[in-house]
Design an enzyme around this catalytic site. Sequence first.
Site, PDB file in Angstrom:
ATOM      1  N   HIS A 191       0.801  -1.234   0.000  1.00 49.81           N
ATOM      2  CA  HIS A 191       0.000   0.000   0.000  1.00 49.81           C
ATOM      3  C   HIS A 191       0.830   1.279   0.000  1.00 49.81           C
ATOM      4  CE1 HIS A 191       1.054  -0.062   4.240  1.00 49.81           C
ATOM      5  NE2 HIS A 191       0.642   1.178   4.335  1.00 49.81           N
TER       6      HIS A 191
HETATM    7  C1  UD1 Z   1      -1.967   5.604   5.870  1.00 49.42           C
HETATM    8  C2  UD1 Z   1      -0.674   6.035   6.523  1.00 49.42           C
HETATM    9  C3  UD1 Z   1       0.350   4.931   6.407  1.00 49.42           C
HETATM   10  C4  UD1 Z   1      -0.188   3.643   6.957  1.00 49.42           C
HETATM   11  C5  UD1 Z   1      -1.499   3.318   6.304  1.00 49.42           C
HETATM   12  C6  UD1 Z   1      -2.109   2.090   6.915  1.00 49.42           C
HETATM   13  C7  UD1 Z   1      -0.093   8.432   6.458  1.00 49.42           C
HETATM   14  C8  UD1 Z   1       0.817   9.404   5.852  1.00 49.42           C
HETATM   15  N1  UD1 Z   1      -0.106   7.218   5.881  1.00 49.42           N
HETATM   16  O1  UD1 Z   1      -1.694   5.408   4.483  1.00 49.42           O
HETATM   17  O2  UD1 Z   1       1.504   5.278   7.149  1.00 49.42           O
HETATM   18  O3  UD1 Z   1       0.753   2.620   6.738  1.00 49.42           O
HETATM   19  O4  UD1 Z   1      -2.413   4.410   6.474  1.00 49.42           O
HETATM   20  O5  UD1 Z   1      -3.176   1.585   6.139  1.00 49.42           O
HETATM   21  O6  UD1 Z   1      -0.765   8.738   7.413  1.00 49.42           O
HETATM   22  N2  UD1 Z   1      -8.884   5.278   1.214  1.00 49.42           N
HETATM   23  C9  UD1 Z   1     -10.132   4.746   1.066  1.00 49.42           C
HETATM   24  N3  UD1 Z   1     -10.840   4.395   2.185  1.00 49.42           N
HETATM   25  C10 UD1 Z   1     -10.329   4.540   3.442  1.00 49.42           C
HETATM   26  C11 UD1 Z   1      -9.049   5.101   3.579  1.00 49.42           C
HETATM   27  C12 UD1 Z   1      -8.337   5.461   2.456  1.00 49.42           C
HETATM   28  O7  UD1 Z   1     -10.642   4.588  -0.043  1.00 49.42           O
HETATM   29  O8  UD1 Z   1     -11.023   4.181   4.410  1.00 49.42           O
HETATM   30  C13 UD1 Z   1      -8.112   5.634  -0.019  1.00 49.42           C
HETATM   31  C14 UD1 Z   1      -8.331   7.045  -0.474  1.00 49.42           C
HETATM   32  O9  UD1 Z   1      -8.243   7.060  -1.856  1.00 49.42           O
HETATM   33  C15 UD1 Z   1      -7.120   7.763   0.093  1.00 49.42           C
HETATM   34  C16 UD1 Z   1      -6.053   6.698  -0.006  1.00 49.42           C
HETATM   35  O10 UD1 Z   1      -6.727   5.473   0.256  1.00 49.42           O
HETATM   36  O11 UD1 Z   1      -6.817   8.905  -0.628  1.00 49.42           O
HETATM   37  C17 UD1 Z   1      -4.949   6.870   0.989  1.00 49.42           C
HETATM   38  O12 UD1 Z   1      -5.443   6.966   2.332  1.00 49.42           O
HETATM   39  P1  UD1 Z   1      -4.580   7.761   3.415  1.00 49.42           P
HETATM   40  O13 UD1 Z   1      -5.190   7.631   4.749  1.00 49.42           O
HETATM   41  O14 UD1 Z   1      -4.278   9.138   2.946  1.00 49.42           O
HETATM   42  O15 UD1 Z   1      -3.189   6.998   3.402  1.00 49.42           O
HETATM   43  P2  UD1 Z   1      -2.856   5.442   3.425  1.00 49.42           P
HETATM   44  O16 UD1 Z   1      -2.264   5.091   2.125  1.00 49.42           O
HETATM   45  O17 UD1 Z   1      -4.028   4.656   3.913  1.00 49.42           O
END
Ligand code: UD1
Length: 359
Positions: free
Chosen positions: A206
């Site tokens: 991820h």
């Molecule tokens: C975040 C953390 C990362 C951690 C990971 C665990 C930061 C900088 N990153 O990364 O360190 O390892 O969580 O999973 O805080 N999205 C969904 N549904 C959700 C959540 C996210 O669709 O419930 C999608 C969205 O498109 C979003 C993308 O995932 O833009 C990234 O989510 P985000 O929370 O920004 O970062 P992670 O990649 O999950």
Amino acid sequence: MKIVSVVGTRPNFMKTAPVQAALAARPDDFETVLVHTGQHYDAAMSDIFFEELGIGPPDHMLDVGSGTHPQQTARVMERLEPVLEAERPDLVLVPGDVNSTLAAALVAVKLDIPVGHIEAGLRSFDRTMPEEINRVLTDQIAELLFTHSPEAARHLEAGGSDPATIHYVGNTMIDTLVALRARIEAEGAVAKHGLEEGGFVLVTLHRPALVDGPLLEEVVAQLGALAQKIPVFFPAHPRTQKGMERLGAGGEPGLEIVDPIGYLEFLSLLSGAAAVLTDSGGIQEEATFLGIPCLTLRDNTERPVTVEMGTNMLLGLRPERVAELPALVEEIRGRQAKVPPLWDGAAAGRIVEVLLERR
Ligand code: UD1
């Protein structure tokens, strides 16, 4: 002592749940309040963990959702301030290294509320990773530093932390695993998915460096080739799913790509896997605890103890190395792997002891 714990993303729930439970077991000493920033919000990324871990629902939900890193961090800060003003806790506890962690710690210190950091002192020394910035800054402003990795104290002291603020308590994520072990074993996810014990590779990927760019296509092709030799089961993070949709990737026989799954199901699969291929931090630790060979598709790890003592091996950010997996798994199996000290299921109790002493 009133304690506000702030969580926001999937791995944070497992790190905080045992601490919440240990605090709640002493109602004469502690009042607990749980805040969920909403950084992760899909049911499969959030709700299921609250149900399985028995920590929910949160007392406050900030619903910050996704955004750029500055947006997400700023939104947590704006929305958390009134909550902390109203609750006026004696301490704010934050786990890990995600944007919600740093944002919450910053709000607390600006309101003159002390911060405790669970999983302090980890370093990848790679400042291109947002998590590294979050770790360094959270450690700088926290006044209770709870560590679970032997080298963490060295990193913290090199950064100027007072040794008296550093407490080696062990690994609260492993507390969750130990507490739920019977339910994990009863889950039977391996058979449920038509897989064989020790006869498949589990995959999670991820990190932006891998899944937001061209490397993803290469990894999926490599996984497709690996799946010709051994079944590959890949619960994909939403970020990864979006990347694969963009590329039209997947669909190779033997490579099963599914939606994100819950904690019990995932740990049940991990326990029964021949090996796990990952870029996650927490999974490197869980695999070390369970003795499952772990191949980490990153150039570095903030958890070197899992390589030195455990079952983890760093492949680099090099998808072509997936082809070596069967041989590397054999190599790891030949190691005398150990579980790091105090990864024993009792870390949260040690945090509570430190808090009682402080009071
Ligand atoms: C975040 C953390 C990362 C951690 C990971 C665990 C930061 C900088 N990153 O990364 O360190 O390892 O969580 O999973 O805080 N999205 C969904 N549904 C959700 C959540 C996210 O669709 O419930 C999608 C969205 O498109 C979003 C993308 O995932 O833009 C990234 O989510 P985000 O929370 O920004 O970062 P992670 O990649 O999950």
